[in-house]
Design an enzyme around this catalytic site. Structure first.
Site, short mmCIF file in Angstrom:
data_model
loop_
_atom_site.label_atom_id
_atom_site.label_comp_id
_atom_site.label_asym_id
_atom_site.label_seq_id
_atom_site.Cartn_x
_atom_site.Cartn_y
_atom_site.Cartn_z
N CYS A 1 0.83 -1.20 0.00
CA CYS A 1 0.00 0.00 0.00
C CYS A 1 0.87 1.27 0.00
O CYS A 1 1.50 1.58 -1.01
CB CYS A 1 -0.98 -0.02 1.17
SG CYS A 1 -2.36 1.11 0.96
N GLU B 1 -2.42 -9.21 3.53
CA GLU B 1 -2.82 -9.74 4.85
C GLU B 1 -4.34 -9.74 4.97
O GLU B 1 -4.91 -10.52 5.73
CB GLU B 1 -2.18 -8.93 5.98
CG GLU B 1 -2.87 -7.64 6.35
CD GLU B 1 -2.70 -6.54 5.33
OE1 GLU B 1 -3.37 -5.49 5.45
OE2 GLU B 1 -1.89 -6.70 4.40
N HIS C 1 -3.83 -5.16 -0.05
CA HIS C 1 -3.43 -5.71 1.25
C HIS C 1 -3.45 -7.24 1.22
O HIS C 1 -4.51 -7.86 1.36
CB HIS C 1 -4.37 -5.22 2.34
CG HIS C 1 -4.17 -3.79 2.71
ND1 HIS C 1 -3.44 -3.38 3.79
CD2 HIS C 1 -4.60 -2.66 2.10
CE1 HIS C 1 -3.42 -2.05 3.84
NE2 HIS C 1 -4.13 -1.60 2.82
#
Length: 393
Positions: free
Chosen positions: A246, A333, A331
């Site tokens: 990001c 994760e 993202h």
């Protein structure tokens, strides 16, 4: 109690207040996630923003401390169509209203969030003022126009000191520009020994930690507001494998000579399709950003585009042609999901192992000893235990 949301173009929304009382100014944005409002609230990348949820029912499964992405929320306001005041979830510890009251965040419900979202999509994100006061609209509008948006979000959300999460495998320095805890979780569950450092850590200080790889986290705001970070990255390119997420992706691009620009209304939600140009496969990703890397600025750099957004064709992934450095705008994760892209953490670990094979260095114990000796020149450090303290100059 009544609450009002006033946009800088004069548009006024009147609804029902929840959470805290008072006034708050921020950039009004929207998130398209159906679930994950707690992760949205606790994502440091929303620092300085008033977040609108497009899904109409929010608060129905309450708040659970285990699902926080940071130690506290940093948003400046929360906008929903309907607030569920009595959550139904066996894991719920308290309500959304209680959370906002605890951290002094104003919420507004019972407004037309669809109209608000369409206005942002048409005109772009804009400043807004959220208030529970009875001040005249003209006074509020004057107050709103006089208050500039903040530019120091990264320094507000980043850790102020170095700390470590011990592991038995690769030693990763995680540069915290506003990192979500999901990134730390994905590294530690792979056995990594993670050292988290503040956003203003220098290249030399990172070298003293003797990392195997460097992770550049997500974070809020304009990447050009943290030029020292791009400078640090440029100095470390080629010395260690680097993975940016990001804001970290945008900073890697700036460090390599590319440019960034602001999107009209950004990408925020858990349903953004991204195409991997190498495998030709499409992934559904979680995103939260208002800036993007300008594709035409990449041509004169050592970077190549690896991923694009299937909706607007913006750059979603980069890889350095010469050094072991890559990044993604989304993202991996993905708390609370989807988890299509978690393989990128494995790719990062694999790039570290390959780099170590191709570039053998000092044995680990000698390396840590050298790092400890260097760190002692400007502070105290025990690199083998991860207990590090830097003396501020």
């Amino acid at each position: 109690m009544q609450a009002r949301l006033l946009l800088e173009d004069g548009t006024l929304f009147t609804g029902k207040a929840f959470g805290s009382e008072g006034e708050s100014t921020g950039e009004v944005v929207f998130n398209t996630g159906i679930t994950g409002y707690q992760e949205v609230l606790s994502d440091p990348s929303y620092c300085g923003q008033i977040v609108t949820m497009t899904y109409p029912l929010i608060g129905n499964y309450g708040i659970t401390r285990d699902d926080f992405e940071s130690v506290r929320p940093f948003i400046h306001g929360f906008v929903v169509r309907r607030l569920e005041e009595v959550p139904s979830n066996w894991r719920a510890e308290y309500s959304l209203d209680s959370l906002l009251k605890e951290y002094g965040i104003i919420g507004i419900s019972e407004i037309d969030t669809r109209m608000l979202t369409r206005r942002i999509r048409h005109h772009g994100v804009m400043k807004g003022l959220l208030t529970t006061s009875n001040k005249p609209v003209a006074e509020l509008l004057e107050q709103l126009k006089a208050n500039p948006l903040m530019t120091d979000q990264v320094s507000r959300v980043s850790t102020k000191s170095v700390f470590s999460v011990p592991g038995t495998k690769e030693r990763i320095v995680l540069v915290d520009f506003g990192s979500k805890s999901g990134i730390l979780h994905d590294l530690t569950k792979r056995g990594c020994n993670v050292v988290v450092v503040p956003q203003d850590t220098t290249a030399e200080q990172i070298r003293r930690l003797a990392p195997d790889g460097i992770m550049l986290s997500n974070g809020p705001g304009d990447p050009k507001d943290v030029p020292h970070a791009a400078k640090m990255i440029s100095e470390l390119l080629g010395e260690f494998p680097i993975f940016g997420i990001c804001l970290g992706h945008q900073l890697l691009a700036l460090a390599c000579g590319a440019d960034t620009e602001k999107l009209p209304f950004g990408h925020r939600g858990g349903n953004h399709p991204v195409k991997d140009l190498i495998s030709n496969r499409c992934y559904i990703t979680s995103q939260n950003h208002g800036y993007t890397v300008k594709e035409d600025s990449i041509a004169n750099t050592e970077l190549e585009v690896t991923h694009i957004n299937n909706n607007d064709k913006t750059v979603e992934g980069l890889r350095h042609k010469k050094y072991p450095a890559f990044s993604v705008q989304y993202h991996p994760e993905a708390a609370p999901g989807p988890f299509d892209s978690s393989y990128l953490f494995d790719d990062f670990i694999e790039s570290i192992r390959k780099f170590k094979q191709d570039n053998p260095r000092l044995p680990k114990q000698a390396q840590l000893s050298a790092a400890s000796k260097l760190a002692g020149q400007s502070g105290a450090a025990d690199a083998s235990k991860g207990e590090l303290h830097y003396a501020k100059k």
